[in-house]
Design an enzyme around this catalytic site. Structure first.
Site, PDB file in Angstrom:
ATOM      1  N   HIS A  39     -45.514 -40.666   6.888  1.00  0.00           N
ATOM      2  CA  HIS A  39     -46.953 -39.895   6.920  1.00  0.00           C
ATOM      3  C   HIS A  39     -47.425 -38.755   5.475  1.00  0.00           C
ATOM      4  O   HIS A  39     -48.565 -38.758   5.252  1.00  0.00           O
ATOM      5  CB  HIS A  39     -47.289 -39.129   7.791  1.00  0.00           C
ATOM      6  CG  HIS A  39     -46.776 -39.784   9.633  1.00  0.00           C
ATOM      7  ND1 HIS A  39     -46.318 -39.584  10.066  1.00  0.00           N
ATOM      8  CD2 HIS A  39     -47.863 -39.295  10.501  1.00  0.00           C
ATOM      9  CE1 HIS A  39     -46.593 -40.636  11.220  1.00  0.00           C
ATOM     10  NE2 HIS A  39     -48.237 -40.572  11.223  1.00  0.00           N
ATOM     11  N   LYS A 104     -43.652 -38.958  21.799  1.00  0.00           N
ATOM     12  CA  LYS A 104     -43.398 -38.065  23.247  1.00  0.00           C
ATOM     13  C   LYS A 104     -43.724 -36.080  22.772  1.00  0.00           C
ATOM     14  O   LYS A 104     -43.459 -35.980  21.283  1.00  0.00           O
ATOM     15  CB  LYS A 104     -41.784 -38.428  23.592  1.00  0.00           C
ATOM     16  CG  LYS A 104     -40.409 -38.037  22.217  1.00  0.00           C
ATOM     17  CD  LYS A 104     -39.243 -37.990  22.741  1.00  0.00           C
ATOM     18  CE  LYS A 104     -37.919 -37.242  22.231  1.00  0.00           C
ATOM     19  NZ  LYS A 104     -38.305 -35.739  21.764  1.00  0.00           N
TER      20      LYS A 104
END
Lengths: 190, 279
Positions: A39, A104
């Protein structure tokens, strides 16, 4: 009532806006993987005005750092990792057309607002179901940043990969609303 | 003096690390089955079904239960009449971790805390050694995942806060953790000792078999009260809402300073991995 939806990326705005909090999805086709380090690289490239090594338009990112594959296997255990670590990077990727993420745990208010703004969704997969989810992955190859090892961007081909819509395009949050439905004590807050 | 060879320790740790990562305990499987039947939320029941199927695949196909194969915690109870020969005791354990994670295709998840450079072999394990009577060596290998460990806490309460303060500390920890530690969780609570001892008690509390009540009836009652309070939060499997936020709460206590009330709360996801052997 929640429904079960089959998804095949690239996703259109119409497909994404039809998804509602609590819907079960089964994804077939391509997922791209990225964790923290990938990222950082992707967002650095965007900030420098450079092209990304993969076109994220309409695509789904899966937050996963698999265990090593045994010889002859596609991948090791491959369940979702905690999504909040990616929060600071996410709005920039949504701005270039990313349509969904699988992870999650909770997202930040900034990410939830960006999902509304860019018409995208956050999907939860079952944390701790790494062996089960690995069986839905039919192919895996590194497509960017190989030097990051397990954190490199992988292109996965999946079949009926199960997830649930946690945050939809309307800004709804299953982690808030689902818990509210079952809470018997005060003080359930973010 | 009974002699134990260092290579036997390495071999045992290697096997335990792999077994712990592939095979979920029967006690946990029984608890998941109960959840699959009793959870009121349909999404929650589906999570329980997925976790049971995951455990079946992991054991049969030798996949790790979770891609996070954990930081390896090792509890060693070393009999004082044992003489370790043929190598260094601690290094023998580290070598077992090294071999288990390499040969078992387990993810190496340890890094330098400042540079974040991966150590490459999942060492160093965190080793807690206790000298006990006898001529045996008991080894318990506990791969501990980062997601649930990150949401764990230590509270240094005032003695006046008493049981209500302890209860609030436990409930606060689980509430603020929300979906992040992958509920349904097991909650280990350590009360007493010092800062580090409360945390260690909390971790040891996680090792007790599920479904086996606390041998101290008073503590068993307090565990039931904490479990009710935690499950009343409604967080549910994976934080999607439901009755089963925790499978069980386990308590361990020991005396503390008259000025202190340390409380450690160690969260454990359903992948409650621990395997032991006695040499």
């Amino acid at each position: 009532m929640s429904k079960t939806v089959k998804l095949v990326p690239p996703l259109t705005d119409e497909e994404v806006t039809a998804l509602e909090m609590g819907d079960q999805v089964l994804i077939s086709g391509v997922l791209y993987t990225a964790r923290d380090a990938a990222h950082q690289r992707l967002v650095d490239l965007l900030a420098a005005g450079r092209e990304l090594p993969v076109d994220l338009s309409g695509q789904i990112l899966y937050y996963v750092g698999p265990s090593p594959a045994r010889p002859g296997r596609v991948i090791g255990a491959a369940g979702p990792t905690t999504a909040s670590r990616m929060d600071t990077y996410t709005p920039a990727l949504l701005a270039v057309g990313l349509k969904a993420m699988i992870g999650k745990g909770k997202r930040s208010p900034e990410v939830i607002a960006a999902l509304v703004q860019y018409k995208a969704v956050y999907l939860g997969a079952t944390g701790g179901a790494g062996a089960l989810l690995a069986q839905r992955i039919k192919k895996a190859e590194v497509v960017a940043f190989p030097e990051l090892g397990p954190e490199a961007v992988h292109r996965l081909e999946v079949e009926d990969f199960p997830a649930i819509v946690v945050n939809d395009c309307l800004g709804r949050d299953l982690y808030e609303e689902g818990v509210r439905r079952f809470a018997r004590s005060a003080g359930v807050t973010r | 003096m009974r002699q134990i060879d260092a290579t036997a320790i390495t071999e045992a740790v290697k096997e335990l690390a792999m077994a712990a990562n592939y095979q979920l305990g029967e006690d946990v499987i029984a608890a998941l089955r109960r959840g699959a039947e009793e959870e009121e939320s349909p999404a929650g029941r589906e999570i329980f079904r997925q976790l049971l199927e995951n455990a079946r695949i992991a054991s049969k196909e030798r996949y790790p239960l979770c891609q996070d194969c954990g930081l390896t915690v090792v509890f060693a109870e070393l009999g004082q009449e044992v003489h370790i020969v043929g190598g260094d005791f601690t290094e023998a354990i580290q070598e077992g971790v090294r071999q288990g994670y390499a040969q078992g295709y387990l993810r190496k998840s340890l890094c330098h805390p400042l540079t974040r450079q991966n150590t490459g072999d999942n060492t160093p394990a965190v080793v807690h050694t206790e000298i006990v009577p006898g001529d045996r060596l008991k080894l318990t290998v506990v791969p501990k995942g980062g997601g649930s460990e990150n949401m764990s806490r230590v509270f240094m309460l005032k003695p006046a806060q008493g049981w209500p303060g302890i209860k609030e500390a436990v409930v606060t920890t689980v509430r603020e953790a929300g979906p992040n530690p992958c509920p349904p969780v097991i909650v280990g609570v350590g009360i007493g000792g010092t800062l580090e001892q409360a945390a260690l008690l909390a971790k040891k509390a996680l090792l007790r078999e599920l479904g086996r009540p606390n041998p101290d009836p008073q503590l068993a009652g307090l565990e039931a009260e904490l479990l009710q309070a935690v499950n009343d939060l409604g967080i549910g499997p994976q934080g999607l809402g439901g009755r089963f936020t925790a499978l069980e709460v386990h308590l361990l206590i020991q005396p503390c300073h008259i000025a202190s009330l340390p409380v450690g709360v160690n969260l454990q996801c359903h992948a409650a991995r621990h395997k032991e052997t006695v040499l």
